[in-house]
Design a protein around this motif. Sequence first.
Motif, mmCIF file in Angstrom:
data_model
loop_
_atom_site.group_PDB
_atom_site.id
_atom_site.type_symbol
_atom_site.label_atom_id
_atom_site.label_comp_id
_atom_site.label_asym_id
_atom_site.label_seq_id
_atom_site.Cartn_x
_atom_site.Cartn_y
_atom_site.Cartn_z
ATOM 1 N N ASP A 99 -1.554 9.400 2.765
ATOM 2 C CA ASP A 99 -0.878 8.111 2.890
ATOM 3 C C ASP A 99 -1.867 6.976 2.647
ATOM 4 N N ASP A 107 2.046 7.490 -1.049
ATOM 5 C CA ASP A 107 1.830 8.828 -0.487
ATOM 6 C C ASP A 107 1.427 9.756 -1.615
ATOM 7 N N HIS A 118 9.210 5.922 -4.217
ATOM 8 C CA HIS A 118 8.934 5.867 -2.784
ATOM 9 C C HIS A 118 10.212 5.598 -2.004
ATOM 10 N N SER A 171 6.287 5.989 5.373
ATOM 11 C CA SER A 171 6.023 7.144 4.525
ATOM 12 C C SER A 171 7.011 8.248 4.866
ATOM 13 N N ASP A 231 2.700 15.902 8.844
ATOM 14 C CA ASP A 231 2.336 15.054 7.704
ATOM 15 C C ASP A 231 1.841 13.720 8.240
ATOM 16 N N ASP A 232 1.158 12.968 7.366
ATOM 17 C CA ASP A 232 0.745 11.626 7.751
ATOM 18 C C ASP A 232 1.957 10.815 8.197
#
Length: 371
Positions: A167, A184, A261, A311, A360-361
């Motif tokens: 990210d 990302d 995104h 994100s 995940d981030d």
Amino acid sequence: MDALSMTRGGRKKARGRLQHMPGVALISVVALTIPLVLLELAISDSTVRLIPLMIILPALTAAIGTLRETLYAAVWVILVITAVLAYRPFPSLGDQVIVMALAFVLGVLCVLTCHKRIRREEESQRMRSGAAALQRQMLRPLPVLTDRVIVDGVCHPVEEDLLVGGDIYEAVASPYGTRLLIGDVQGKGLPAVAAAFAVLGAFRETAQREPTLTAVADALETAVGLHNAFAAQTGEPERFVTALILGVDGSEATQALSCGHLPLYLLDGGAVTTAPTGEPGVPLGLAELSAEPRTVDWFAFPPSATLLLCSDGVTEARDSAGRFYPLEERLWAWADVSPWDVAHDLADDLARYTGGSQRDDITALVVRRVT
């Protein structure tokens, strides 16, 4: 305050300590030997023997315990087998020798396996820490203030399993207003961090130079292409980057260009709407797969409103039943929450929703105009 320094490091360390509570693996092995010994002594049939099953017990500590616990478990099993065979020997001396030899050999193998596992875990931890430190150096600490906006929020990089994620975010003041980026990178680990660095470097340079967001996106596309070309030479896989670029100037209208995104949310007066960001073009690094050029859209961003950029670590987070995180539903519930608390409340709510399992981030940014 540095948002990356606000990661749930304490919680992760606590989870790491819980993964191995001292003595649990060894106590489990000792506890398992008791019923086996009792059953062995209770069976009157001399052809049915359970004691050889004990030789596999040190494998438990080799998988989850420390090296010392594994050594103690192997020694304990050998001593118990020796005592039982002395009290109730096999009819054949050769069988006893085989059982004792197997107990010794498997015990040694378990100790060696545990040693290799611990070395591998330590190496992985060093790599995770190094990648996370590099990521911290790439991203500017939050909040970020320009002449047009203030950006605050959280960025919690995942530091488990497949190393840190990719990210990224940035805010750059330019002659054309403030340019914002959230992105990302596909994949995780140091290669993903390298791709993220290429995108950030290109954005920081071109956001101040190029008069249009499409030109900025083209420069980022070129940067990802060059990175992938170099990666291919070194045997690394090519990567793509989803990104959202915003342009905020003195007018109420704000520009948005999406490269695959997630959409952003506009919070204003208790209402939550999805801001129009135009057609979600292909991610950076995949422009050659689409014949359509990337386009810029406009939406109203009044001084009273707050933008929320996330994100996919937020929208793709799941609970224990596999249900995705209901982001928009939560945002409506936080209509009365201070804009500066939204991102932090979101991160805390995600931790509760997922049971602390971050895959995940997690990046959530709030953007407000400077008034």
